[in-house]
Every structure is written in C-alpha cells, then in structure tokens.
Motif scaffolding. Structure first.
Motif, mmCIF file in Angstrom:
data_model
loop_
_atom_site.group_PDB
_atom_site.id
_atom_site.type_symbol
_atom_site.label_atom_id
_atom_site.label_comp_id
_atom_site.label_asym_id
_atom_site.label_seq_id
_atom_site.Cartn_x
_atom_site.Cartn_y
_atom_site.Cartn_z
ATOM 1 N N GLN A 81 -5.799 5.202 8.936
ATOM 2 C CA GLN A 81 -6.778 4.115 8.930
ATOM 3 C C GLN A 81 -6.982 3.345 9.991
ATOM 4 O O GLN A 81 -7.835 2.867 10.422
ATOM 5 N N ASP A 118 -10.941 5.006 3.731
ATOM 6 C CA ASP A 118 -10.184 5.094 2.540
ATOM 7 C C ASP A 118 -10.193 6.547 2.028
ATOM 8 O O ASP A 118 -9.093 6.860 1.313
ATOM 9 N N ARG A 124 -7.036 8.700 1.371
ATOM 10 C CA ARG A 124 -6.552 9.504 -0.012
ATOM 11 C C ARG A 124 -6.436 10.923 0.040
ATOM 12 O O ARG A 124 -5.596 11.440 -0.604
ATOM 13 N N GLY A 161 1.777 8.761 -2.467
ATOM 14 C CA GLY A 161 0.942 7.464 -2.834
ATOM 15 C C GLY A 161 -0.403 7.746 -3.861
ATOM 16 O O GLY A 161 -1.155 6.655 -3.924
ATOM 17 N N ASP A 212 -1.435 1.802 -6.979
ATOM 18 C CA ASP A 212 -2.670 1.640 -6.061
ATOM 19 C C ASP A 212 -3.337 0.629 -6.200
ATOM 20 O O ASP A 212 -3.697 0.058 -5.065
ATOM 21 N N GLU A 235 -1.066 -2.246 -4.315
ATOM 22 C CA GLU A 235 -1.140 -1.837 -3.055
ATOM 23 C C GLU A 235 -2.605 -2.349 -2.392
ATOM 24 O O GLU A 235 -2.562 -3.000 -1.072
ATOM 25 N N ARG A 236 -3.705 -1.977 -3.167
ATOM 26 C CA ARG A 236 -5.019 -2.347 -2.662
ATOM 27 C C ARG A 236 -5.083 -4.226 -2.578
ATOM 28 O O ARG A 236 -5.580 -4.610 -1.684
ATOM 29 N N ARG A 254 -2.984 -4.964 0.617
ATOM 30 C CA ARG A 254 -3.854 -4.879 1.721
ATOM 31 C C ARG A 254 -4.905 -5.895 2.161
ATOM 32 O O ARG A 254 -5.029 -6.254 3.040
ATOM 33 N N VAL A 288 -8.615 -2.032 4.136
ATOM 34 C CA VAL A 288 -9.951 -2.257 3.257
ATOM 35 C C VAL A 288 -10.856 -2.682 4.070
ATOM 36 O O VAL A 288 -10.809 -3.653 4.981
#
Lengths: 224, 224
Positions: free
Chosen positions: A108, A206, A210, A219, B206, B209-210, B213, B220
């Motif tokens: 990232q 992203d 993933r 994750g 998920d 977590e998003r 972030r 993101v």
C-alpha cells in the motif's frame, strides 16, 4: 544441521571492526548464526565463551546478547543462562500471519510512492516468483518472496514503518527458516501473483493488497 | 515545557530495583522522560551524569541508552555525544500513517479472536471516542484512541505482531505527543467511529478496517 563439534569461532565466522560499533557487529554475527541454524534452538550462548572465541572483551558481547533478547532470538532462562529461543508451530503461524499483513501494508505504502521504473522493478520480482512457482522451486520462491517484501518495505517511504520492520527482520527470517509454500497450491499461488501483478500495473493498490492477503490467507474471509 | 534548571535526578524521578533488570528500568525511566518532554528534543543525555544522578553504575545506563538509540528516541552525534532525537513534521506524518495502518491490522486480527465480552469492551472505547469527539475534547479523544489501539493490539492474538508494536510504542507516543485531531473534522470523525462501531458489531472486519483507514486517511483513495 550444523556440526556442533566445530569450535565456536569457526561456527560464528570472521567479522571486521571497521565502520560499525563492535556490539552491532556481534549482534549481526550471532543473529545470522541463529537465523541460519548455526546456533540451534535451545543451544546455550555464553558471553564469556563468545568473547574468548572472538578475542574481544565481554562488554560488546553482553550488549549484543541483550539486543538479541529484545528481538526475541535469545532468552534468559530462570536459572540465568542465555540460550537460543525455540520456534513452535504457533510461532511459525503467527509469523506468517504477521508478515502477510505487513507485506500488504508495505505494498500500500510503496504503490503510492514508487516511480514508474520502480514499479517495473517490483513487478519483475513477481515475474520471478511466478516462474519459481510454476517450476515448483520452493527455495527460489521463498527467496524471491522475501526479496520482494524487502523491496516494498524499502520503497514504502515511511521511516517509522521501515525501522519497525528492520527490528523484527531477524526474528521473522529465523521463524520462517523451514517454511516452504505448500506444493498443492501451486496453481492458486501463481494466480494470486498474476492478479497482484495486473493490479499493480493498473495502479490499483487496494486490489493488489487484497490479492497479497489472499495469497497469505490473512485479512480476507476467503480461504486460501 | 519542563524546568530544565531542576537537577537531573529530580526530573527523572524515582525508580525501584525490584523484579526488573536495572537497564530495563532505566530504559523505561529515560524513555518516559523523553515521551513526556521532561527531556527535550536535542537535549544531551550523558551516561555518566544519569548514573551519578541515580546513584548507580554507568553500565546499565549505557545499555539503556543503546536500546533507546535502536528504538529511535536518542541518537549518537558524529562528535560522539548522545542526545534526544528531534521530531520533524515528516516524522509526525509518517508516524500517523504508520499507526493508522497498524491499528487497522490490529483490528483485523482482534476481530477474528475477540470473545463477545471483549467485543463489547472494544466498542465501549469507541463510545468514549464518539463522546470525546462530540465534546471536542481533543486530549480525551487522543487518550481514548491510544487506549483503543492498545486494547486491539493486546487482543490481536499474534505474539510477533505484539512484540513488534511494543518495540515502537515509545517512538510512536513521543512523535504524536503534540498531535491532536483537527477541530474542523469533528463530524466526519464521529461518523467514522459510528460506522466502525456498526461494522464491528456486525462482525464485518473488512468494513471496520476500511473505516479505520478512512479515519486515519491511509490505505484508501478517499481523502479524509
């Protein structure tokens, strides 16, 4: 397996004094010996013996052993001798999970900062990983994977993250020493690498992350 | 600002010898003094003076200062004196970015392992963060956020990750010492916390977590 009948200085190998503090050199020397299995889990490490074997004073050896304790490669037992830590199956699983998440974090960060040339270089690691995976060369695959993650961390552009990763570098390398990718999942592995490669070239951090997590089985809810 | 006219031992405060190695105690003592700003960026730290001020030998002080060097809180200058490192604006940004990603990693790990009771406890941190955010109490918000991340790391169930986080704990705390959430984004902050709370209660790691972030502005493409 190492020949533990060899003298300690022969097993530790030579070291040079120039440029680097002695304690840091001993840290690298003994740390590498533990990572490579020259010093085995459970083996005692005596500061006096190491100092005598290398022909130096005990102080830098003591400092190096302390740092190795903080890093997790050696431990002081209740009866006060220092020895190389053991690696349990749980340690291996924790390390794999940890490095999977950190690798995707490195990706990232790096994807937001790499130049076009660096992106090409990053993808070339994946090309070699795909080739090694297809050839079922698990040693090459492991080596290329570690080099890929190291490259991404270096390009992450975040000094705090880089510092933190360098602190656990030796512990991760030692814990994963005997780990090889499972033979059965070669096709899925190659698919993950290909998809990651595509996502990276499309600049989709992203999606690339993933696929990285999918490949490491962390994750995401998808089973590997 | 600290009164630097106070004697060094008065500024460092008392320490106890029981249970813990002396070098580890000095590490905590001097490390906390740096985190709290009792020892200021750029200030010289002399092992002989610290040893004299605490009435102990130089060896554990030297060991503690070395560990603080590895951690990044002190540095040895080219002319060989040791001093507290500076914190640049870039250091603050790197640290925020780093801790944002690590917090979301901790959340991923913890959500797969927390019991129902622990989940309720985790959400109660968010409740207090939402309250502090609405009251625009930035000190309380910072304290609760750090406690929340600490809780998630402790519940992550990954010893390698926990060890790594504890190694950078002091550096992160020191670098973010003067950081407070920006006043203007109170509404968006509260929304992120609310959404994170909902996602956690739904067991959607998920999504949680998003939001984490998003709140930290990392990982993101959405701007905070």
């Amino acid at each position: 397996m190492t020949d533990t009948n060899l003298s300690l200085d022969a097993r530790l190998g030579p070291f040079t004094v120039e440029g680097m503090a002695l304690a840091d050199q001993i840290f690298d020397l003994v740390g590498s010996a533990i990572v490579d299995g020259v010093l085995e889990p459970g083996e005692k490490v005596n500061d006096k013996e190491v100092a005598a074997a290398l022909g130096i004073s005990r102080t830098p050896v003591r400092e190096a052993l302390q740092r190795l304790t903080w890093v997790g490669l050696v431990e002081v037992s209740p009866s006060r001798y220092t020895r190389v830590t053991q690696v349990t199956d749980d340690d291996v699983l924790s390390t794999l999970e940890h490095i999977g998440m950190q690798a995707s974090t490195a990706l990232q960060f790096a994807m937001r900062r790499m130049s076009a040339d660096e992106l090409v270089e990053a993808v070339s690691f994946l090309d070699r990983m795909i080739a090694a995976s297809r050839a079922d060369d698990s040693d090459a695959l492991m080596a290329e994977s570690q080099a890929f993650i190291g490259f991404l961390v270096a390009k992450s552009g975040n000094p705090v993250f880089i510092r933190m990763m360098s602190e656990t570098n030796l512990l991760v390398a030692r814990n994963l020493r005997h780990v090889r990718q499972q033979e059965g999942s070669a096709a899925m592995r190659a698919e993950c690498f290909e998809e990651m490669r595509n996502a990276m070239l499309l600049g989709d951090a992203d999606a690339a992350e993933r696929w990285f997590r999918t490949q490491h089985g962390v994750g995401v809810d998808t089973a590997l």
